[in-house]
Design a protein around this motif. Structure first.
Motif, PDB file in Angstrom:
ATOM      1  N   MET A 109       0.845  -1.176   0.000  1.00 22.28           N
ATOM      2  CA  MET A 109       0.000   0.000   0.000  1.00 22.28           C
ATOM      3  C   MET A 109       0.895   1.246   0.000  1.00 22.28           C
ATOM      4  O   MET A 109       1.792   1.385   0.821  1.00 22.28           O
ATOM      5  N   ALA A 110       0.638   2.155  -0.911  1.00 22.60           N
ATOM      6  CA  ALA A 110       1.414   3.391  -1.012  1.00 22.60           C
ATOM      7  C   ALA A 110       1.028   4.349   0.113  1.00 22.60           C
ATOM      8  O   ALA A 110      -0.133   4.458   0.488  1.00 22.60           O
ATOM      9  N   LEU A 111       2.025   5.006   0.646  1.00 24.06           N
ATOM     10  CA  LEU A 111       1.774   6.009   1.679  1.00 24.06           C
ATOM     11  C   LEU A 111       1.224   7.268   1.036  1.00 24.06           C
ATOM     12  O   LEU A 111       1.657   7.668  -0.036  1.00 24.06           O
ATOM     13  N   VAL A 112       0.274   7.890   1.710  1.00 23.70           N
ATOM     14  CA  VAL A 112      -0.369   9.084   1.184  1.00 23.70           C
ATOM     15  C   VAL A 112      -0.438  10.130   2.290  1.00 23.70           C
ATOM     16  O   VAL A 112      -0.694   9.805   3.446  1.00 23.70           O
ATOM     17  N   HIS A 113      -0.185  11.366   1.920  1.00 25.17           N
ATOM     18  CA  HIS A 113      -0.368  12.482   2.843  1.00 25.17           C
ATOM     19  C   HIS A 113      -1.601  13.246   2.371  1.00 25.17           C
ATOM     20  O   HIS A 113      -1.548  13.951   1.365  1.00 25.17           O
ATOM     21  N   PRO A 114      -2.741  13.076   3.044  1.00 21.85           N
ATOM     22  CA  PRO A 114      -3.980  13.733   2.593  1.00 21.85           C
ATOM     23  C   PRO A 114      -3.974  15.225   2.893  1.00 21.85           C
ATOM     24  O   PRO A 114      -3.269  15.688   3.793  1.00 21.85           O
ATOM     25  N   HIS A 115      -4.774  15.938   2.137  1.00 20.41           N
ATOM     26  CA  HIS A 115      -4.915  17.383   2.329  1.00 20.41           C
ATOM     27  C   HIS A 115      -6.370  17.753   2.533  1.00 20.41           C
ATOM     28  O   HIS A 115      -7.262  17.072   2.041  1.00 20.41           O
ATOM     29  N   THR A 116      -6.572  18.855   3.261  1.00 21.60           N
ATOM     30  CA  THR A 116      -7.911  19.367   3.504  1.00 21.60           C
ATOM     31  C   THR A 116      -7.935  20.842   3.107  1.00 21.60           C
ATOM     32  O   THR A 116      -6.873  21.454   2.916  1.00 21.60           O
ATOM     33  N   PRO A 117      -9.110  21.438   2.999  1.00 23.46           N
ATOM     34  CA  PRO A 117      -9.177  22.872   2.693  1.00 23.46           C
ATOM     35  C   PRO A 117      -8.406  23.732   3.699  1.00 23.46           C
ATOM     36  O   PRO A 117      -7.924  24.810   3.360  1.00 23.46           O
ATOM     37  N   ALA A 118      -8.228  23.245   4.913  1.00 19.29           N
ATOM     38  CA  ALA A 118      -7.497  24.000   5.933  1.00 19.29           C
ATOM     39  C   ALA A 118      -6.003  24.121   5.602  1.00 19.29           C
ATOM     40  O   ALA A 118      -5.301  24.948   6.175  1.00 19.29           O
ATOM     41  N   ASP A 119      -5.521  23.310   4.666  1.00 19.94           N
ATOM     42  CA  ASP A 119      -4.110  23.374   4.265  1.00 19.94           C
ATOM     43  C   ASP A 119      -3.807  24.561   3.359  1.00 19.94           C
ATOM     44  O   ASP A 119      -2.646  24.827   3.062  1.00 19.94           O
ATOM     45  N   VAL A 120      -4.849  25.239   2.890  1.00 24.39           N
ATOM     46  CA  VAL A 120      -4.665  26.345   1.953  1.00 24.39           C
ATOM     47  C   VAL A 120      -5.239  27.620   2.559  1.00 24.39           C
ATOM     48  O   VAL A 120      -6.441  27.716   2.796  1.00 24.39           O
ATOM     49  N   GLY A 121      -4.376  28.579   2.805  1.00 21.54           N
ATOM     50  CA  GLY A 121      -4.816  29.844   3.373  1.00 21.54           C
ATOM     51  C   GLY A 121      -5.426  30.752   2.311  1.00 21.54           C
ATOM     52  O   GLY A 121      -5.237  30.554   1.108  1.00 21.54           O
ATOM     53  N   TYR A 122      -6.138  31.756   2.763  1.00 18.20           N
ATOM     54  CA  TYR A 122      -6.768  32.720   1.862  1.00 18.20           C
ATOM     55  C   TYR A 122      -5.711  33.397   0.991  1.00 18.20           C
ATOM     56  O   TYR A 122      -4.691  33.864   1.488  1.00 18.20           O
ATOM     57  N   GLY A 123      -5.926  33.411  -0.300  1.00 17.72           N
ATOM     58  CA  GLY A 123      -5.035  34.095  -1.225  1.00 17.72           C
ATOM     59  C   GLY A 123      -3.737  33.365  -1.515  1.00 17.72           C
ATOM     60  O   GLY A 123      -2.803  33.951  -2.049  1.00 17.72           O
ATOM     61  N   THR A 124      -3.683  32.082  -1.147  1.00 24.38           N
ATOM     62  CA  THR A 124      -2.459  31.311  -1.366  1.00 24.38           C
ATOM     63  C   THR A 124      -2.745  29.997  -2.072  1.00 24.38           C
ATOM     64  O   THR A 124      -3.892  29.565  -2.168  1.00 24.38           O
ATOM     65  N   VAL A 125      -1.696  29.376  -2.557  1.00 21.02           N
ATOM     66  CA  VAL A 125      -1.688  27.955  -2.910  1.00 21.02           C
ATOM     67  C   VAL A 125      -0.675  27.341  -1.952  1.00 21.02           C
ATOM     68  O   VAL A 125       0.193  28.026  -1.424  1.00 21.02           O
ATOM     69  N   ALA A 139      14.892  15.918  -5.106  1.00 17.87           N
ATOM     70  CA  ALA A 139      14.114  15.249  -6.155  1.00 17.87           C
ATOM     71  C   ALA A 139      12.688  14.926  -5.694  1.00 17.87           C
ATOM     72  O   ALA A 139      11.959  14.223  -6.393  1.00 17.87           O
ATOM     73  N   ALA A 140      12.282  15.437  -4.538  1.00 21.39           N
ATOM     74  CA  ALA A 140      10.950  15.117  -4.000  1.00 21.39           C
ATOM     75  C   ALA A 140       9.845  15.616  -4.919  1.00 21.39           C
ATOM     76  O   ALA A 140       9.953  16.703  -5.497  1.00 21.39           O
ATOM     77  N   PRO A 141       8.786  14.830  -5.057  1.00 23.77           N
ATOM     78  CA  PRO A 141       7.639  15.328  -5.811  1.00 23.77           C
ATOM     79  C   PRO A 141       6.973  16.464  -5.040  1.00 23.77           C
ATOM     80  O   PRO A 141       6.961  16.471  -3.814  1.00 23.77           O
ATOM     81  N   VAL A 142       6.427  17.425  -5.797  1.00 19.47           N
ATOM     82  CA  VAL A 142       5.757  18.572  -5.183  1.00 19.47           C
ATOM     83  C   VAL A 142       4.340  18.647  -5.746  1.00 19.47           C
ATOM     84  O   VAL A 142       4.155  18.753  -6.956  1.00 19.47           O
ATOM     85  N   GLU A 143       3.376  18.597  -4.856  1.00 15.89           N
ATOM     86  CA  GLU A 143       1.961  18.711  -5.234  1.00 15.89           C
ATOM     87  C   GLU A 143       1.491  20.134  -4.966  1.00 15.89           C
ATOM     88  O   GLU A 143       1.852  20.727  -3.956  1.00 15.89           O
ATOM     89  N   VAL A 144       0.699  20.666  -5.884  1.00 20.41           N
ATOM     90  CA  VAL A 144       0.115  22.003  -5.720  1.00 20.41           C
ATOM     91  C   VAL A 144      -1.311  21.823  -5.215  1.00 20.41           C
ATOM     92  O   VAL A 144      -2.129  21.173  -5.865  1.00 20.41           O
ATOM     93  N   ILE A 145      -1.603  22.407  -4.073  1.00 17.22           N
ATOM     94  CA  ILE A 145      -2.935  22.313  -3.479  1.00 17.22           C
ATOM     95  C   ILE A 145      -3.579  23.683  -3.571  1.00 17.22           C
ATOM     96  O   ILE A 145      -3.060  24.661  -3.049  1.00 17.22           O
ATOM     97  N   GLU A 146      -4.720  23.736  -4.268  1.00 17.42           N
ATOM     98  CA  GLU A 146      -5.406  25.030  -4.460  1.00 17.42           C
ATOM     99  C   GLU A 146      -6.738  25.034  -3.756  1.00 17.42           C
ATOM    100  O   GLU A 146      -7.316  24.070  -3.473  1.00 17.42           O
TER     101      GLU A 146
END
Length: 70
Positions: free
Chosen positions: A1-17, A63-70
Protein backbone atom coordinates in the motif's frame (compact mmCIF):
# COMPACT_ATOMS: atom_id res chain seq x y z
CA UNK A 1 0.00 0.00 0.00
CA UNK A 2 1.41 3.39 -1.01
CA UNK A 3 1.77 6.01 1.68
CA UNK A 4 -0.37 9.08 1.18
CA UNK A 5 -0.37 12.48 2.84
CA UNK A 6 -3.98 13.73 2.59
CA UNK A 7 -4.92 17.38 2.33
CA UNK A 8 -7.91 19.37 3.50
CA UNK A 9 -9.18 22.87 2.69
CA UNK A 10 -7.50 24.00 5.93
CA UNK A 11 -4.11 23.37 4.27
CA UNK A 12 -4.67 26.34 1.95
CA UNK A 13 -4.82 29.84 3.37
CA UNK A 14 -6.77 32.72 1.86
CA UNK A 15 -5.04 34.09 -1.22
CA UNK A 16 -2.46 31.31 -1.37
CA UNK A 17 -1.69 27.95 -2.91
CA UNK A 18 0.14 25.37 -0.83
CA UNK A 19 3.02 23.35 -2.19
CA UNK A 20 3.48 19.96 -0.55
CA UNK A 21 6.80 18.17 -0.98
CA UNK A 22 6.97 14.56 0.25
CA UNK A 23 9.67 11.95 0.69
CA UNK A 24 9.84 8.44 2.05
CA UNK A 25 11.77 8.03 5.30
CA UNK A 26 14.18 5.17 6.04
CA UNK A 27 11.74 3.66 8.55
CA UNK A 28 9.05 3.31 5.88
CA UNK A 29 7.16 6.44 6.84
CA UNK A 30 6.47 9.64 4.99
CA UNK A 31 7.83 13.13 5.64
CA UNK A 32 6.26 16.22 4.15
CA UNK A 33 6.70 19.97 4.10
CA UNK A 34 4.10 22.59 3.23
CA UNK A 35 5.06 25.88 1.64
CA UNK A 36 2.31 28.52 1.28
CA UNK A 37 2.77 30.74 -1.77
CA UNK A 38 0.85 33.92 -2.59
CA UNK A 39 -1.51 33.24 -5.54
CA UNK A 40 -0.32 36.32 -7.40
CA UNK A 41 3.29 35.18 -7.20
CA UNK A 42 2.33 31.61 -8.13
CA UNK A 43 0.64 33.01 -11.26
CA UNK A 44 4.07 34.13 -12.53
CA UNK A 45 5.28 31.07 -14.45
CA UNK A 46 8.95 32.14 -14.20
CA UNK A 47 8.81 31.92 -10.37
CA UNK A 48 7.24 28.49 -10.02
CA UNK A 49 10.39 26.36 -10.29
CA UNK A 50 11.99 28.41 -7.52
CA UNK A 51 9.03 27.80 -5.22
CA UNK A 52 9.11 24.07 -5.99
CA UNK A 53 12.85 23.97 -5.19
CA UNK A 54 12.24 25.73 -1.88
CA UNK A 55 9.56 23.17 -0.93
CA UNK A 56 12.01 20.37 -1.78
CA UNK A 57 14.66 21.98 0.42
CA UNK A 58 12.18 22.10 3.30
CA UNK A 59 11.62 18.34 3.06
CA UNK A 60 15.31 17.62 2.53
CA UNK A 61 15.15 15.94 -0.89
CA UNK A 62 16.01 17.83 -4.07
CA UNK A 63 14.11 15.25 -6.15
CA UNK A 64 10.95 15.12 -4.00
CA UNK A 65 7.64 15.33 -5.81
CA UNK A 66 5.76 18.57 -5.18
CA UNK A 67 1.96 18.71 -5.23
CA UNK A 68 0.11 22.00 -5.72
CA UNK A 69 -2.93 22.31 -3.48
CA UNK A 70 -5.41 25.03 -4.46
Amino acid sequence: MALVHPHTPADVGYGTVTLCATRATPDGGLQWAHLPVDRQLWAVEALRDGFRERARLEVGDEAAPVEVIE
